[in-house]
Design an enzyme around this catalytic site. Structure first.
Site, PDB file in Angstrom:
ATOM      1  N   HIS A  78      -8.816   9.435   3.614  1.00 42.19           N
ATOM      2  CA  HIS A  78      -8.469   8.367   2.668  1.00 42.19           C
ATOM      3  C   HIS A  78      -8.779   8.875   1.267  1.00 42.19           C
ATOM      4  O   HIS A  78      -9.861   9.416   1.023  1.00 42.19           O
ATOM      5  CB  HIS A  78      -9.272   7.100   2.973  1.00 42.19           C
ATOM      6  N   GLU A 100       0.860  -1.189   0.000  1.00 43.64           N
ATOM      7  CA  GLU A 100       0.000   0.000   0.000  1.00 43.64           C
ATOM      8  C   GLU A 100       0.893   1.235   0.000  1.00 43.64           C
ATOM      9  O   GLU A 100       2.121   1.127   0.103  1.00 43.64           O
ATOM     10  CB  GLU A 100      -0.917   0.003   1.234  1.00 43.64           C
ATOM     11  N   ARG A 132      -0.493   8.701   9.243  1.00 36.69           N
ATOM     12  CA  ARG A 132      -0.328   7.255   9.484  1.00 36.69           C
ATOM     13  C   ARG A 132       0.020   6.503   8.201  1.00 36.69           C
ATOM     14  O   ARG A 132      -0.615   6.710   7.161  1.00 36.69           O
ATOM     15  CB  ARG A 132      -1.620   6.687  10.062  1.00 36.69           C
ATOM     16  N   HIS A 158     -10.897   9.487   7.474  1.00 36.28           N
ATOM     17  CA  HIS A 158     -10.626   8.049   7.629  1.00 36.28           C
ATOM     18  C   HIS A 158     -10.009   7.702   8.976  1.00 36.28           C
ATOM     19  O   HIS A 158     -10.376   6.714   9.584  1.00 36.28           O
ATOM     20  CB  HIS A 158      -9.696   7.624   6.495  1.00 36.28           C
ATOM     21  N   ARG A 176      -0.514   8.443   1.723  1.00 37.42           N
ATOM     22  CA  ARG A 176      -1.932   8.768   1.601  1.00 37.42           C
ATOM     23  C   ARG A 176      -2.214  10.278   1.632  1.00 37.42           C
ATOM     24  O   ARG A 176      -3.080  10.768   0.917  1.00 37.42           O
ATOM     25  CB  ARG A 176      -2.629   8.099   2.781  1.00 37.42           C
TER      26      ARG A 176
HETATM   27  C1  SIN Z   1      -7.127   0.594   2.901  1.00 39.75           C
HETATM   28  O1  SIN Z   1      -7.370  -0.611   2.751  1.00 39.75           O
HETATM   29  O2  SIN Z   1      -6.915   1.355   1.973  1.00 39.75           O
HETATM   30  C2  SIN Z   1      -7.091   1.162   4.280  1.00 39.75           C
HETATM   31  C3  SIN Z   1      -5.983   0.607   5.054  1.00 39.75           C
HETATM   32  C4  SIN Z   1      -5.647   1.510   6.206  1.00 39.75           C
HETATM   33  O3  SIN Z   1      -6.325   2.500   6.444  1.00 39.75           O
HETATM   34  O4  SIN Z   1      -4.641   1.237   6.862  1.00 39.75           O
END
Ligand code: SIN
Length: 527
Positions: A236, A126, A378, A343, A284
């Protein structure tokens, strides 16, 4: 909550070694660990049934695997880079190092994570992670598997029970005042753990459940504890967009981009490569800001996620697929409309990596807490990790305190100062969202000054509204004070990161009940 005490009409009383407030990953991990050590644990949740942020978590849990291309130091470095200088590096290393043991202990009680063809845990990537280190369950249903496992092993949760006040004597925890189906009652206990989750309901659209109303922040401030880093609300970047929708919105997991999905604008132009070297897998905050600025300039309401090239997208991402299909979108053939939404609260109640706050006996863990792991932003999939590791350690602190005599000298209910929820959400979304400036923050401050004060008894919704109002006041105070852009906090009027502001703002209530910035903690996690 502030001022105007009134003696509470206490109808019942009980005792425990540990009271856990909240039924998500951090609270239930603490409850199960403490119960296994023989502690009398009482777990309360204001919800009528399980409805936690944990159960909606998709991407997974970041945990360093045995592969040579990953290491604790690499995970620490990625976390500190994402945290934009405000991580506490020692706390990061401590929590990241606890990951493997925490997962093993969850597997030992029945959690099942996805496996690759060779039988080892399947790992995805991610935003902000330099390697594939995120384990997952049920494709994109990681949180649901964690919640299912913990619900099955934790002694009964007392639902429909709202925490009203942490009771202290001589500055130390002596109990918790609650209101449940049997009316207002007192639980005498030497240790209270606040694991109440986040504050997404401050904003019009959020990935958070209805109960994410900053309850722990308000309870902790009321008890004299400190909070920090609350100006860093993580938005998010990819939440399913539907015109005019509000409330909890479905997440479109970042792991889709880890598997090759791409963000494009409404003309089909991919835009992230020009913004950051990691492109669609930039941290993010970078992606949310890029989308917010693009929409600000274009006047549009959403961008698009192209997941058509993701192999087996429907099977690999069943939760995302179900949400999309419900909205008439097939991710295998259609572009998905997405926009940023609130988020995660990167800040919270100041704790060490075992959940200890500045008030003896008061612990906090999970999203409600601020350990120093997240800094100003985060890193994806670090939150379930933190809930597991700190939840377990908090239980050990409770075990050390079990058996202490508690003496409750004062049982009183607070009055509740609150803003109408719809007004609060509109104001926070318009003026304290992804991009902020002095004029917007001044407007939010003006709105927050007009709260109505209600004397108890009040209903559960009013308790939540008062908590949201208190959290909003902290966020606006800190965001106005932070005249720079860092992590999730972007000021259009101060677009640069300011080295002199490489510090966390700690906030507490003064003796008059007013919020005050009490110290600046210079941080060690700059990368
Ligand atoms: C996601 O699956 O994009 C969220 C994961 C997260 O917020 O750590």
């Amino acid at each position: 909550m502030s001022g105007g005490w009134e003696t509470a009409p206490v109808g019942w009383e009980t005792g425990a070694d540990l009271v856990v407030v909240g039924g998500g990953i951090a609270g239930l991990t603490a409850a199960r660990t403490a119960a296994a050590r023989g502690l009398r644990v009482l777990t309360v949740s204001k919800a009528s049934c399980t409805d936690t942020a944990t159960q909606y978590a998709q991407g997974g849990i970041a945990v360093v695997g045995p592969d040579l291309d990953d290491s604790i130091e690499s995970h620490v470095a990625d976390t500190c880079v994402a945290g934009a200088g405000l991580c506490d590096e020692a706390a990061v290393r401590s929590i990241v190092s606890g990951g493997r043991a925490a997962i093993a202990s969850l597997e030992a009680v029945g959690a099942s994570f996805d496996r690759g063809a060779d039988g080892s845990p399947a790992r995805t990537r991610e935003g902000g992670h330099s390697v594939r280190r995120i384990i997952h369950a049920g494709g994109d249903a990681t949180g649901a598997e964690v919640q299912r496992t913990l619900d099955a092993v934790v002694p009964a949760v007392h639902f429909d029970t709202t925490a009203l006040r942490v009771l202290t004597t001589d500055g130390e925890v002596a109990g918790l005042l609650v209101r449940g189906p049997g009316g207002v009652g007192v639980v005498r206990c030497p240790t209270v753990l606040l694991a109440t989750g986040g504050l997404g309901q401050l904003f019009s659209c959020s990935t958070n459940p209805a109960g994410a109303t900053a309850d722990g922040i308000a309870l902790a401030l009321d008890a004299g504890a400190r909070v920090a880093d609350l100006e860093f609300v993580q938005f998010h970047p990819t939440v399913l967009f539907a015109a005019g929708s509000t409330g909890r919105r479905p997440l479109i997991s970042e792991a889709l981009r880890g598997e090759g999905a791409r963000l494009v604008d409404v003309t089909g132009r991919a835009f992230m490569a020009a913004v950051h070297p990691l492109g669609d897998l930039a941290p993010r905050d970078v992606v949310s800001r890029a989308i917010a600025e693009l929409l600000h300039v274009s006047g549009g309401e959403h961008v698009l996620l192209d997941a058509r090239g993701v192999e087996g997208v429907r099977d690999r991402f069943p939760t995302v697929t179900a949400s999309c299909l419900e909205a008439g979108i097939d991710p295998a053939t259609d572009l998905i409309p997405v926009a940023p939404a609130a988020h995660y609260s990167c800040g919270g109640i100041v704790t060490d990596t075992s959940g200890r706050t500045s008030v003896p006996g008061l612990l906090a863990a999970g999203e409600a807490a601020r350990t120093g792991l997240h800094g100003a932003n985060r890193l994806a999939s670090n939150s379930l990790l933190e809930g597991l590791v700190v939840g377990e350690r908090a239980a050990l602190v409770a075990a050390e305190r079990a058996g202490r005599a508690v003496d409750i000298t004062d049982v009183a209910l607070p009055t509740y100062r609150r803003i109408d929820r719809a007004v609060l959400q509109r104001t926070m979304t318009a003026d304290v969202g992804v991009v902020r400036d002095a004029a917007g923050l001044a407007e939010a401050h003006r709105v927050l000054a007009h709260g109505v004060v209600s004397e108890p008894p009040v209903d559960a919704r009013a308790v939540e509204d008062a908590a949201l109002t208190a959290a909003a006041e902290v966020i606006v105070l800190a965001a106005a004070h932070r005249r720079e852009s860092r992590g999730c906090h972007t000021r259009r009027d101060f677009p640069e990161r300011e080295p002199a502001q490489l510090r966390s703002l700690h906030i507490e209530r003064d003796l008059d009940g007013n919020l005050a910035i009490v110290n600046d903690e210079v941080m060690t996690g700059a990368r």
